[in-house]
Scaffold this active site. Structure first.
Site, PDB file in Angstrom:
ATOM      1  N   HIS A  17       0.849  -1.206   0.000  1.00 58.98           N
ATOM      2  CA  HIS A  17       0.000   0.000   0.000  1.00 58.98           C
ATOM      3  C   HIS A  17       0.882   1.253   0.000  1.00 58.98           C
ATOM      4  CE1 HIS A  17      -3.156  -2.575   2.292  1.00 58.98           C
ATOM      5  NE2 HIS A  17      -3.628  -2.387   1.079  1.00 58.98           N
ATOM      6  N   LYS A  41     -18.065  -5.904   5.668  1.00 63.49           N
ATOM      7  CA  LYS A  41     -16.707  -6.458   5.580  1.00 63.49           C
ATOM      8  C   LYS A  41     -16.025  -6.299   6.934  1.00 63.49           C
ATOM      9  CE  LYS A  41     -12.696  -6.503   2.554  1.00 63.49           C
ATOM     10  NZ  LYS A  41     -12.021  -5.948   1.402  1.00 63.49           N
ATOM     11  N   ARG A  93      -2.195  -6.309  -8.298  1.00 66.28           N
ATOM     12  CA  ARG A  93      -1.121  -7.242  -7.981  1.00 66.28           C
ATOM     13  C   ARG A  93      -1.007  -8.334  -9.026  1.00 66.28           C
ATOM     14  NH1 ARG A  93      -3.326  -7.787  -2.086  1.00 66.28           N
ATOM     15  NH2 ARG A  93      -5.096  -7.225  -3.391  1.00 66.28           N
ATOM     16  N   SER A 131      -2.918  -7.585   3.049  1.00 67.19           N
ATOM     17  CA  SER A 131      -3.190  -7.404   4.478  1.00 67.19           C
ATOM     18  C   SER A 131      -3.560  -8.745   5.103  1.00 67.19           C
ATOM     19  CB  SER A 131      -4.339  -6.414   4.678  1.00 67.19           C
ATOM     20  OG  SER A 131      -3.991  -5.161   4.175  1.00 67.19           O
TER      21      SER A 131
END
Ligand code: ADP
Length: 166
Positions: A17, A41, A93, A131
């Site tokens: 990030h 979430k 990614r 994460s």
């Protein structure tokens, strides 16, 4: 003035990030990191913790003059509009990110044609990093120093200790 929004869960912020934040901020006069608080979430770190971690990192890297952090709820396009943003920043990614990110960008563009999404491809060394990987390793007391900024390492461990998983 060119304003960009970098939205995400940042649960917690990683070096991947941070790399996107630094690169994106060079293209914009002002970057707002939008920490999403989405009730559907569930996150390990509270909204406040996620915001404070990012603030600490920005300060540590002397980035806090042009980059701000704010939590938001609801539609990203509404948040972007409230901040007068012209760009949404996202990171890519792997091919697995692409499908989801493309849908998101196209939907946002449909709702708000004035706002464009800019994608930054991950640096090779962070292409595997997420994460959730950090949470997994930290929950077992593993070494996360090469994954998150140094200044938040201890706080991440403390959290897992506090919730009783280490
Ligand atoms: P979200 O819940 O929106 O996916 P994340 O905090 O996981 O929030 O990610 C925010 C953005 O940062 C996403 O666009 C994601 O693809 C990107 N991102 C996450 N990790 C990396 C990384 N290692 N390299 C590049 N981009 C990344």
């Amino acid at each position: 003035m060119k304003v960009g929004i970098y939205p995400g869960s940042f649960d917690p912020i990683t070096l991947g990030h941070l790399d996107i934040i630094i690169r994106a901020s060079k293209l914009m006069d002002h970057l707002v990191i939008g920490v999403l608080n989405n009730i559907s979430k569930k996150t390990i770190f509270t909204e406040d913790e996620r915001v404070r971690f990012i603030e600490r990192v920005l300060k540590e890297y002397n980035l806090d003059s042009r980059i701000k952090v704010e939590a938001f709820q609801g539609l990203l396009v509404d948040f972007a509009k409230a901040k007068n943003a012209s760009f949404i920043v996202r990171g890519l990614r792997a091919i697995t990110d692409f499908d989801y990110e493309l849908q998101l960008a196209q939907t946002n563009h449909k709702i708000m044609p004035d706002i464009d999404t800019i994608f930054f491809t991950t640096r090779l060394e962070y292409s595997y990093l997420s994460s959730s990987t950090v949470r997994e390793i930290a929950s077992f007391g593993g070494d996360i120093k090469q994954f998150v900024p140094e200044c938040i390492v201890q706080s991440v461990y403390d959290k897992f200790k506090a919730i009783g998983s280490v």
